[in-house]
Enzyme design. Structure first.
Site, short mmCIF file in Angstrom:
data_model
loop_
_atom_site.label_atom_id
_atom_site.label_comp_id
_atom_site.label_asym_id
_atom_site.label_seq_id
_atom_site.Cartn_x
_atom_site.Cartn_y
_atom_site.Cartn_z
N TYR A 145 1.06 -1.67 -0.08
CA TYR A 145 0.17 0.12 0.52
C TYR A 145 0.71 1.42 -0.26
CZ TYR A 145 -3.57 -3.41 1.07
OH TYR A 145 -4.61 -4.10 1.06
C1 LIG Z 1 -7.66 -2.37 -6.50
C2 LIG Z 1 -6.75 -3.07 -5.96
C3 LIG Z 1 -6.81 -3.97 -4.49
C4 LIG Z 1 -5.85 -4.31 -3.72
N1 LIG Z 1 -5.71 -5.55 -3.23
C5 LIG Z 1 -5.20 -5.85 -2.17
C6 LIG Z 1 -4.91 -6.71 -1.59
O1 LIG Z 1 -6.02 -8.28 -1.63
N2 LIG Z 1 -3.98 -7.78 -0.78
C7 LIG Z 1 -2.68 -6.70 -1.10
O2 LIG Z 1 -2.13 -7.23 -0.41
N3 LIG Z 1 -2.29 -5.73 -1.77
C8 LIG Z 1 -3.67 -5.14 -2.51
N4 LIG Z 1 -3.36 -4.44 -3.31
C9 LIG Z 1 -1.74 -3.92 -3.30
C10 LIG Z 1 -1.55 -4.70 -4.37
O3 LIG Z 1 -0.55 -6.16 -3.78
C11 LIG Z 1 -0.08 -3.79 -4.70
O4 LIG Z 1 -0.11 -2.80 -5.40
C12 LIG Z 1 1.11 -4.66 -5.70
O5 LIG Z 1 2.24 -3.49 -5.74
C13 LIG Z 1 0.09 -4.32 -7.45
O6 LIG Z 1 0.93 -4.68 -8.19
P1 LIG Z 1 0.87 -4.88 -9.97
O7 LIG Z 1 2.47 -5.97 -10.74
O8 LIG Z 1 -0.40 -4.66 -10.17
O9 LIG Z 1 1.31 -3.64 -9.51
P2 LIG Z 1 2.75 -2.82 -10.85
O10 LIG Z 1 2.28 -1.14 -11.13
O11 LIG Z 1 2.59 -3.36 -11.82
O12 LIG Z 1 3.44 -2.28 -10.11
C14 LIG Z 1 3.63 -1.74 -8.34
C15 LIG Z 1 5.53 -2.31 -8.19
O13 LIG Z 1 6.10 -3.35 -8.19
C16 LIG Z 1 7.18 -2.72 -8.91
N5 LIG Z 1 7.05 -4.16 -10.17
C17 LIG Z 1 5.79 -4.54 -10.53
N6 LIG Z 1 6.54 -5.71 -11.69
C18 LIG Z 1 7.53 -6.04 -11.16
C19 LIG Z 1 8.55 -6.63 -11.61
N7 LIG Z 1 7.98 -7.54 -12.59
N8 LIG Z 1 9.22 -7.15 -11.39
C20 LIG Z 1 9.91 -5.73 -10.38
N9 LIG Z 1 9.62 -5.45 -10.11
C21 LIG Z 1 7.94 -5.15 -10.43
C22 LIG Z 1 6.65 -1.62 -9.76
O14 LIG Z 1 7.73 -1.28 -10.60
C23 LIG Z 1 5.48 -1.01 -8.82
O15 LIG Z 1 7.43 -0.31 -8.42
C24 LIG Z 1 -4.58 -3.65 -3.65
C25 LIG Z 1 -4.04 -2.81 -5.12
C26 LIG Z 1 -5.36 -1.80 -6.00
C27 LIG Z 1 -4.77 -1.06 -6.63
#
Ligand SMILES: Cc1cc2nc3c(=O)[nH]c(=O)nc-3n(C[C@H](O)[C@H](O)[C@H](O)COP(=O)(O)OP(=O)(O)OC[C@H]3O[C@@H](n4cnc5c(N)ncnc54)[C@H](O)[C@@H]3O)c2cc1C
Ligand SMILES: *[C@@H]1O[C@H](CO)[C@@H](O)[C@H](O)[C@H]1NC(C)=O
Ligand SMILES: *[C@@H]1O[C@H](CO)[C@@H](O)[C@H](O)[C@H]1NC(C)=O
Ligand SMILES: *[C@@H]1O[C@H](CO)[C@@H](O)[C@H](O)[C@H]1NC(C)=O
Ligand SMILES: *[C@@H]1O[C@H](CO)[C@@H](O)[C@H](O)[C@H]1NC(C)=O
Ligand SMILES: *[C@@H]1O[C@H](CO)[C@@H](O)[C@H](O)[C@H]1NC(C)=O
Length: 530
Positions: free
Chosen positions: A473
């Site tokens: 978060y």
């Molecule tokens: C609607 C919503 C619901 C959520 N529900 C939950 C929940 O139930 N439980 C929970 O624990 N969290 C929850 N989250 C938080 C979520 O776990 C984080 O926002 C997570 O970082 C999202 O991962 P992403 O790949 O979608 O995000 P991205 O925006 O793609 O990446 C997030 C971060 O990780 C880095 N990153 C992404 N992919 C890689 C990669 N392959 N290698 C290295 N770095 C990388 C990015 O550069 C960035 O810094 C929720 C978020 C939202 C918006």
């Protein structure tokens, strides 16, 4: 073709910072040229992989779920790259190093502060949406999952293979495994099966030199760091190998709501003594909002107990009767279903086929801000009543507290087992969220001010020294790195909140694996300067 002169490019860079748009085009051209050359050398086809600002695909790829980060980060990416091959990713690293542009890696794009698609300095987006294959091994109960897969896709694919295998991670199906698993991964089964990082058994990571490391050839330190320390500081996670968990064929869900007039305050207070200690097969998540009750015809607080029990209803009811009779749960409140249907239930999806889990487009929330806290002592009734005042203040828009219970098996891991340190001693985590539609600074300031005031109101009731927060978060209010020059002391302001005593080891790993700080953002782990 002109040859690229590094000195000349550095010049462009300093111009760029001053002149903005006009020289950004030059920079853009250089990056495109470098990448096109690299693709040609390796016989790779750039079409549908490299998206320039002139392409229609660029705008649709830039379209994000949360528009708020754009107010902090007005710069647009030089290019967006959606690779299919590892060699394409390697080429992006090569050109970024050569042209000194940053890479922002995006898997699912749910970063709370938009760090996967925005930056204050020239950058490209490496979007892993095409890196999303999943292979399930039902015999070993394991799966290889590429970083660009979403949680929904992972859950869907597991369910296609088995009725009793599952994975423990977040609730929102459009979240990407790349970001989510590297930061922890809490979900409805976490009291029984812990969080996603605790089930990672191998990974493939591309390092700053473009080499692909798996567990055998990466240091134990690096394998430790990416399981909760965030991927973005250390390299590009290409895939995870995870162990699947076993669930009963039938689970039970309920979502019971009570208003202030029906003892909500008393029930929330009581919940704090129950939810952490109750049977670990049961996770009672709690949502708090202000709403106008059509029955009462007035504004009130609504507490929703949104819950999963890993078993049948006739086992659940006696547990609730013994431990939480005040809630008055009855059989009629409960529904038995398969685990995969419970995934749809908690995602708020009704009457849709499972295929909806493959949809990558998140729900639209034009502007959104979230923050988090950990609670170690129950909040007294008076403290809760103060929260209700805040919720009523922002009643017209979506303002919500989500209370996620800890305890259960989460307490069986030591604080240093993974970089995710929030283990024994935490009763629950609070997620504060506010979403609004109205564009512009006036609305932005009003709602940001609200959530920041609520956060300072909560200080006496939550963890201290450090006041802990959940790194998934992401919250830039907690502190930010200086561009290009971040000291250990500076980073420790926010990093100790996310990682507590694991911060030192993360710095140590970073110094080993990426001493030049190539992989960085506003909240990445800094290397020790030599
Ligand atoms: C609607 C919503 C619901 C959520 N529900 C939950 C929940 O139930 N439980 C929970 O624990 N969290 C929850 N989250 C938080 C979520 O776990 C984080 O926002 C997570 O970082 C999202 O991962 P992403 O790949 O979608 O995000 P991205 O925006 O793609 O990446 C997030 C971060 O990780 C880095 N990153 C992404 N992919 C890689 C990669 N392959 N290698 C290295 N770095 C990388 C990015 O550069 C960035 O810094 C929720 C978020 C939202 C918006
Ligand atoms: C509210 O809780 C009190 C104390 O436990 C109890 O006496 C009362 O009956 C409850 N009221 C309702 C409407 O449930
Ligand atoms: C639970 O009920 C509340 C109140 O009706 C509702 O707002 C919320 O969306 C429900 N949650 C789920 C997962 O159905
Ligand atoms: C879901 O579908 C069932 C059967 O088709 C129907 O009875 C029910 O009203 C539907 N529920 C919703 C919320 O649409
Ligand atoms: C967790 O620890 C408790 C207390 O030591 C123990 O009773 C329980 O069996 C453990 N659970 C698991 C799944 O290891
Ligand atoms: C980095 O920051 C520190 C303190 O913030 C300062 O003393 C130092 O000169 C800076 N170094 C560079 C290269 O900017």
């Amino acid at each position: 073709m002109e040859s690229l002169d590094i000195t000349c490019l550095l010049l462009f860079f300093s111009n760029l910072l001053i002149l903005g748009a006009s020289s950004s085009q030059d920079h853009n051209q250089h990056f495109l040229q470098c990448l096109t050359d690299q693709f040609q050398h390796s016989n790779l086809d750039p079409s549908n992989v490299i998206h320039t600002p002139k392409d229609a695909s660029y705008d649709s790829l830039l379209h994000t779920q949360n528009r708020r980060p754009a107010s902090t980060f007005p710069l647009r990416p030089l290019l967006i790259i959606t690779p299919y091959h590892k060699r394409e990713i390697k080429a992006v690293i090569y050109c970024s190093k050569k042209l000194r542009a940053q890479i922002r890696v995006r898997s699912g794009g749910h970063d709370y502060e938009g760090l996967s698609y925005s930056s204050k300095v020239p950058f490209v987006i490496l979007d892993l949406r095409n890196f999303r294959s999943i292979s399930i091994n039902t015999k070993d109960k394991t799966a290889w999952v590429e970083a660009g897969a979403t949680l929904g896709q992972l859950y869907y694919t597991i369910a296609r293979h088995s009725k009793t295998l599952a994975f423990t991670a977040g609730v929102c199906p459009t979240v990407g495994v790349g970001g989510h698993i590297s930061g922890g991964g809490y979900g409805m089964m976490s009291r029984k099966h812990s969080i996603a990082v605790d089930h990672v058994i191998d990974a493939k990571v591309m390092n700053v030199d473009g080499q692909i490391l798996d567990r055998r050839c990466m240091s134990e330190d690096l394998f430790w760091a990416i399981r909760g320390g965030g991927g973005a500081s250390f390299g590009i996670v290409l895939a995870w190998k995870v162990e699947l968990i076993t669930v009963p064929e039938t689970v039970t869900v309920f979502n019971v709501s009570r208003t202030s007039e029906h003892n909500a305050t008393h029930l929330v207070h009581r919940w704090q003594y129950v939810a952490e200690k109750i049977d670990e097969n049961l996770l009672l998540r709690l949502f708090l909002r202000s709403f106008v009750s059509p029955i009462l015809g007035k504004r009130t607080i609504q507490a929703s107990f949104t819950s999963l029990y890993l078993g049948r209803v006739h086992h659940l009811l006696p547990i609730m009767q013994e431990k939480f009779p005040e809630l008055g749960l009855v059989e009629n409140d409960c529904t038995e279903m398969s685990w995969i249907d419970s995934v749809l239930f908690f995602a708020g999806v009704r009457n849709e086929s499972l295929d909806i889990l493959l949809n990558r487009n998140p729900p639209r929330r034009p502007y959104f801000k979230g923050k988090s806290d950990y609670v170690k002592q129950p909040i007294p009734i008076n403290g809760l009543k103060g929260i209700w005042k805040f919720l009523h203040e922002e009643a017209e828009i979506r303002a919500e507290l989500e209370l996620s219970p800890y305890g259960g098996v989460l307490s069986n891991y030591s604080e240093s087992e993974t970089p995710f340190p929030h283990r024994a001693g935490n009763i629950f985590m609070i997620h504060y969220g506010i979403a609004w539609n109205r564009p512009g600074n006036i609305a932005l300031e009003k709602h940001m001010n609200w959530i920041r005031r609520l956060y300072s109101y909560m200080a006496p009731y939550v963890s201290k020294n450090p006041r802990a927060a959940y790194s998934n978060y992401r919250d830039l209010d907690l502190g930010m790195n200086n561009e290009g020059n971040t000291s250990y002391e500076q980073a420790s302001v926010w990093a100790l909140k996310y990682f507590r005593n694991n911060f030192n080891r993360l710095v140590h790993v970073k110094t080993q694996i990426d001493p030049s700080n190539f992989f960085r953002n506003e909240q990445s782990i800094p290397p020790l300067l030599s």
